[in-house]
Design a protein around this motif. Structure first.
Motif, mmCIF file in Angstrom:
data_model
loop_
_atom_site.group_PDB
_atom_site.id
_atom_site.type_symbol
_atom_site.label_atom_id
_atom_site.label_comp_id
_atom_site.label_asym_id
_atom_site.label_seq_id
_atom_site.Cartn_x
_atom_site.Cartn_y
_atom_site.Cartn_z
ATOM 1 N N THR A 47 3.483 -5.684 -14.350
ATOM 2 C CA THR A 47 2.329 -4.841 -14.052
ATOM 3 C C THR A 47 1.938 -5.052 -12.596
ATOM 4 O OG1 THR A 47 0.734 -6.567 -14.674
ATOM 5 C CG2 THR A 47 1.489 -5.115 -16.437
ATOM 6 N N LEU A 48 1.364 -4.040 -11.997
ATOM 7 C CA LEU A 48 0.794 -4.140 -10.649
ATOM 8 C C LEU A 48 -0.682 -3.798 -10.765
ATOM 9 C CD1 LEU A 48 3.577 -2.384 -8.499
ATOM 10 C CD2 LEU A 48 3.194 -4.833 -8.792
ATOM 11 N N ASP A 49 -1.527 -4.672 -10.256
ATOM 12 C CA ASP A 49 -2.974 -4.496 -10.372
ATOM 13 C C ASP A 49 -3.374 -4.137 -11.804
ATOM 14 O OD1 ASP A 49 -3.380 -5.123 -7.705
ATOM 15 O OD2 ASP A 49 -3.249 -3.043 -7.032
ATOM 16 N N MET A 52 0.803 -1.117 -16.216
ATOM 17 C CA MET A 52 2.225 -1.193 -16.573
ATOM 18 C C MET A 52 3.081 -0.393 -15.587
ATOM 19 S SD MET A 52 4.829 -1.869 -18.566
ATOM 20 C CE MET A 52 4.310 -2.468 -20.176
ATOM 21 N N MET A 53 4.108 -1.017 -15.040
ATOM 22 C CA MET A 53 5.048 -0.304 -14.177
ATOM 23 C C MET A 53 6.369 -0.089 -14.899
ATOM 24 S SD MET A 53 3.586 0.393 -11.299
ATOM 25 C CE MET A 53 1.870 0.418 -11.765
ATOM 26 N N VAL A 54 6.997 -1.207 -15.306
ATOM 27 C CA VAL A 54 8.340 -1.111 -15.879
ATOM 28 C C VAL A 54 8.481 -2.104 -17.024
ATOM 29 C CG1 VAL A 54 10.797 -1.480 -15.413
ATOM 30 C CG2 VAL A 54 9.362 -0.479 -13.646
ATOM 31 N N ASN A 55 9.130 -1.664 -18.090
ATOM 32 C CA ASN A 55 9.531 -2.611 -19.142
ATOM 33 C C ASN A 55 10.942 -2.261 -19.587
ATOM 34 O OD1 ASN A 55 9.551 -0.920 -21.711
ATOM 35 N ND2 ASN A 55 7.579 -0.400 -20.795
ATOM 36 N N MET A 105 15.961 3.005 0.392
ATOM 37 C CA MET A 105 14.784 2.745 -0.448
ATOM 38 C C MET A 105 13.699 2.079 0.392
ATOM 39 S SD MET A 105 14.392 0.665 -4.030
ATOM 40 C CE MET A 105 13.624 -0.867 -3.539
ATOM 41 N N VAL A 106 12.556 2.741 0.485
ATOM 42 C CA VAL A 106 11.443 2.245 1.291
ATOM 43 C C VAL A 106 10.347 1.750 0.351
ATOM 44 C CG1 VAL A 106 9.722 2.836 3.029
ATOM 45 C CG2 VAL A 106 11.982 3.882 3.129
ATOM 46 N N GLU A 107 10.245 0.458 0.233
ATOM 47 C CA GLU A 107 9.293 -0.174 -0.696
ATOM 48 C C GLU A 107 8.322 -1.013 0.136
ATOM 49 O OE1 GLU A 107 8.477 -0.723 -4.244
ATOM 50 O OE2 GLU A 107 7.020 -1.937 -3.151
ATOM 51 N N GLU A 137 8.599 -1.313 4.085
ATOM 52 C CA GLU A 137 7.489 -0.773 4.866
ATOM 53 C C GLU A 137 6.765 0.305 4.070
ATOM 54 O OE1 GLU A 137 10.485 1.092 7.966
ATOM 55 O OE2 GLU A 137 8.609 2.220 8.084
ATOM 56 N N ASP A 138 5.674 0.789 4.627
ATOM 57 C CA ASP A 138 4.876 1.819 3.961
ATOM 58 C C ASP A 138 5.620 3.157 4.019
ATOM 59 O OD1 ASP A 138 2.987 3.675 3.158
ATOM 60 O OD2 ASP A 138 1.344 2.704 4.227
ATOM 61 N N GLY A 139 5.816 3.772 2.860
ATOM 62 C CA GLY A 139 6.529 5.044 2.794
ATOM 63 C C GLY A 139 5.872 6.143 3.611
HETATM 64 N N1 AAT Z 1 10.321 2.628 -11.281
HETATM 65 C C1 AAT Z 1 9.014 2.680 -11.801
HETATM 66 C C2 AAT Z 1 8.145 1.715 -11.062
HETATM 67 C C3 AAT Z 1 7.069 2.055 -10.330
HETATM 68 S S1 AAT Z 1 6.505 0.879 -9.274
HETATM 69 C C4 AAT Z 1 6.045 1.751 -7.832
HETATM 70 C C5 AAT Z 1 6.331 0.985 -6.553
HETATM 71 O O1 AAT Z 1 5.752 1.712 -5.472
HETATM 72 C C6 AAT Z 1 5.751 -0.436 -6.467
HETATM 73 O O2 AAT Z 1 6.811 -1.356 -6.331
HETATM 74 C C7 AAT Z 1 4.868 -0.410 -5.225
HETATM 75 O O3 AAT Z 1 4.911 -1.609 -4.472
HETATM 76 C C8 AAT Z 1 5.454 0.767 -4.455
HETATM 77 N N2 AAT Z 1 4.533 1.377 -3.481
HETATM 78 C C9 AAT Z 1 3.211 1.615 -3.631
HETATM 79 N N3 AAT Z 1 2.704 2.163 -2.512
HETATM 80 C C10 AAT Z 1 3.739 2.307 -1.639
HETATM 81 C C11 AAT Z 1 3.838 2.812 -0.303
HETATM 82 N N4 AAT Z 1 2.768 3.287 0.336
HETATM 83 N N5 AAT Z 1 5.063 2.811 0.282
HETATM 84 C C12 AAT Z 1 6.150 2.329 -0.369
HETATM 85 N N6 AAT Z 1 6.102 1.822 -1.624
HETATM 86 C C13 AAT Z 1 4.921 1.810 -2.247
HETATM 87 C C14 AAT Z 1 6.314 3.318 -10.549
HETATM 88 C C15 AAT Z 1 5.407 3.166 -11.700
HETATM 89 C C16 AAT Z 1 4.620 4.408 -12.013
HETATM 90 C C17 AAT Z 1 3.404 4.074 -12.784
HETATM 91 C C18 AAT Z 1 2.736 5.283 -13.292
HETATM 92 N N7 AAT Z 1 1.576 4.957 -14.071
#
Ligand code: AAT
Length: 284
Positions: A47-49, A52-55, A105-107, A137-139
């Motif tokens: 989870t982020l904050d 749920m993100m991925v399971n 992939m920009v994460e 970096e920021d997308g």
């Molecule tokens: N594959 C499904 C997983 C996700 S996670 C989404 C990712 O986006 C996180 O790793 C987060 O760090 C990244 N992210 C967030 N903001 C930015 C940004 N500004 N630039 C680049 N990456 C970013 C998606 C889950 C979807 C949930 C829906 N409820």
């Protein structure tokens, strides 16, 4: 033994809980709170904050649907940009196409990638493919600085529009995506959910911005058991290709890719939206 439950607020009045065996990892990164858990029902998940993100159990739905709809629409896609997607599931699906030459992939958060490599090899296992370049970096900034007409496909695999993901729902961001796409370009974006009002609000906002920029804009749906209401959407925006009229579904079937959710009936069916969703999108 003590019961350990992960609970997420889907609205102020609705909660979703998963029984867990172990809280594997917890940290506050520079961008967000990251938690990994182990469970019987959904396997390993993160989870982020607190969302749920991925399971391991339903990730195939999301990653099939973010990838294959665009790839079946234009089989000549060579250069792909993934924004977000730190778990690697979207990249994994893309690497299955021999025709793709480059995957950037920009994460924003390197910690999501490193922890997924450690705990979720099921999604992160293809990040070392030689065609893949990871950029931390920021997308939003990345597309702003990228040259015109570079990518054939952009997949916005982002968090919801709170925290670091907020900019990825802005007009400025979609506008830069349009600019960095080739004339054949397709943009798939996180489109939230039509069901609960707070998510539906974001769905409408995203749609109204994209509608003003791209000549072809559609929305398609899929069933995601662990996201709020289970009814989730991606946006399909494109300069030229219509996902229904132009997709070569026969050619996609000939590739022989084995998928667990996507198939060419779903390709067509996913664009058939319930009346309440159509009405909301028409108003957007
Ligand atoms: N594959 C499904 C997983 C996700 S996670 C989404 C990712 O986006 C996180 O790793 C987060 O760090 C990244 N992210 C967030 N903001 C930015 C940004 N500004 N630039 C680049 N990456 C970013 C998606 C889950 C979807 C949930 C829906 N409820």
């Amino acid at each position: 033994m003590l019961d350990l439950w992960y609970t997420e607020n889907h609205t102020d009045n609705v909660r979703f809980s998963i029984k867990t065996n172990k809280h594997i990892h917890s940290e506050q990164s520079d961008f967000q709170q990251i938690d990994f858990f182990e469970s019987d029902e959904f396997g390993t998940f993160f989870t982020l904050d607190g969302l749920m993100m991925v399971n391991e159990k339903d990730e195939f739905v999301y990653h099939d649907m973010i990838t294959h709809v665009a790839m079946a629409t234009n089989p000549n896609i060579k250069k792909v940009l993934v924004i977000g997607g730190g778990d690697g599931g979207t990249v994994r699906e893309l690497t299955r196409y021999a025709s793709i030459e480059q995957i950037d992939m920009v994460e924003i958060d390197e910690r999501v990638v490193r922890l997924s490599q450690e705990y979720l090899p099921i999604t992160a296992g293809k990040l070392e493919d030689p065609r893949v370049t990871l950029l931390f970096e920021d997308g939003l900034a990345y597309v702003k600085n990228k040259e015109d007409g570079y990518y054939d496909l952009i997949l916005v695999d982002s968090t919801d529009p709170i925290g670091p993901g907020e900019g990825l729902f802005s007009h400025d961001f979609y506008n830069n995506c349009f600019r960095v796409l080739t004339d054949d370009g397709i943009l798939i974006n996180q489109h939230e959910s039509p069901y609960y009002p707070s998510y539906a609000h974001e769905m409408k906002r995203a749609h109204s911005k994209i509608k003003g920029l791209f000549p072809i804009t559609r929305v398609y749906q899929f069933h995601m058991p662990t996201y709020p209401s289970g009814h989730w959407l991606f946006g399909f925006a494109s300069k030229k290709f219509d996902p229904l009229k132009d997709a070569d579904l026969e050619a996609w079937n000939k590739l022989g890719l084995k998928t667990k959710y996507y198939n060419t009936d779903i390709h067509t069916g996913a664009f058939a939206l319930p009346t309440f969703v159509k009405e909301m999108l028409n108003d957007a």
